[in-house]
Design an enzyme around this catalytic site. Structure first.
Site, PDB file in Angstrom:
ATOM      1  N   GLY A  82       0.846  -1.189   0.000  1.00  0.00           N
ATOM      2  CA  GLY A  82       0.000   0.000   0.000  1.00  0.00           C
ATOM      3  C   GLY A  82       0.880   1.237   0.000  1.00  0.00           C
ATOM      4  N   LEU A  83       0.245   2.362  -0.152  1.00  0.00           N
ATOM      5  CA  LEU A  83       0.968   3.633  -0.200  1.00  0.00           C
ATOM      6  C   LEU A  83       1.665   3.941   1.123  1.00  0.00           C
ATOM      7  CD1 LEU A  83      -1.760   5.798  -1.995  1.00  0.00           C
ATOM      8  CD2 LEU A  83       0.371   4.932  -3.002  1.00  0.00           C
ATOM      9  N   SER A  84       2.653   4.810   1.050  1.00  0.00           N
ATOM     10  CA  SER A  84       3.308   5.318   2.246  1.00  0.00           C
ATOM     11  C   SER A  84       2.241   5.999   3.107  1.00  0.00           C
ATOM     12  CB  SER A  84       4.390   6.322   1.844  1.00  0.00           C
ATOM     13  OG  SER A  84       5.005   6.857   2.980  1.00  0.00           O
TER      14      SER A  84
ATOM     15  N   LYS B  58       0.468   0.204   6.854  1.00  0.00           N
ATOM     16  CA  LYS B  58       1.080  -1.128   6.721  1.00  0.00           C
ATOM     17  C   LYS B  58       1.899  -1.511   7.950  1.00  0.00           C
ATOM     18  CE  LYS B  58       3.474  -0.003   3.106  1.00  0.00           C
ATOM     19  NZ  LYS B  58       3.084   1.400   3.062  1.00  0.00           N
TER      20      LYS B  58
ATOM     21  N   SER C 252       5.937  -1.722  -2.306  1.00  0.00           N
ATOM     22  CA  SER C 252       5.942  -2.667  -3.441  1.00  0.00           C
ATOM     23  C   SER C 252       4.897  -2.261  -4.480  1.00  0.00           C
ATOM     24  CB  SER C 252       5.759  -4.108  -2.966  1.00  0.00           C
ATOM     25  OG  SER C 252       4.665  -4.279  -2.117  1.00  0.00           O
TER      26      SER C 252
END
Length: 167
Positions: free
Chosen positions: A6-8, A12, A79
């Site tokens: 997922g995005l920064s 996560k 990723s």
């Protein structure tokens, strides 16, 4: 193998840290491979598409080796490319892709590291979601939008999923 993507700023690492603690409390041998930590170990890893792919390939190989030796791996990496995640999926026997699908606007609002602001000012090149694409998973095993969810609720979703697929 729990692969958080997922995005920064999506959540996560925050979710994964609690998942790791819960798994350890259950007596499960677990290792957390985190994007920031791995980049500190491999500081010359770049952010071009090719460099990111190579980095994910290395991490995927390490994760597969740990998994082969009975270690549950929790990996937290932006990723951004489907091909990189597909490669890791092929390397691992029990790959669970967890897409932390928090929208870009929410990730920017959180922006604890100030990275989105820098990317918008063009101070950071190849920043995922701004000047570089993020290719969302087409069929993740689990998707979590953390907007309006507590960390505990997100962790509970992950743990419930793990229990549902455990052999």
């Amino acid at each position: 193998m729990l692969w958080f993507t997922g995005l920064s700023g999506s959540g996560k690492s925050t979710i994964a840290n609690v998942v790791v603690k819960r798994l350890r409390k259950l007596g499960i041998d677990v290792e957390h491979l985190d994007g920031d930590t791995m980049r500190s170990i491999f500081p010359n890893t770049g952010f071009t598409r090719e460099a990111r792919q190579e980095h994910i390939k290395r991490v995927g190989f390490l994760a597969a080796m740990l998994e082969e030796h009975g270690v549950v791996v929790v990996a937290t990496f932006v990723s951004p490319y489907r091909a990189g995640r597909a490669l890791v999926r092929k390397l691992c026997r029990n790959f669970i892709e967890i897409y932390v699908s928090t929208p870009l606007e929410e990730c920017e609002r959180r922006d604890v590291k100030g990275l989105y602001r820098k990317a918008r000012r063009k101070e950071i090149k190849n920043f995922t979601g701004i000047s570089d694409p993020y290719e969302p998973p087409r069929k993740p095993e689990l998707a979590i939008d953390t907007t309006g969810m507590t960390v505990g609720e997100s962790v509970d979703l992950v743990m419930k999923h793990i229990v549902s697929v455990r052999p």
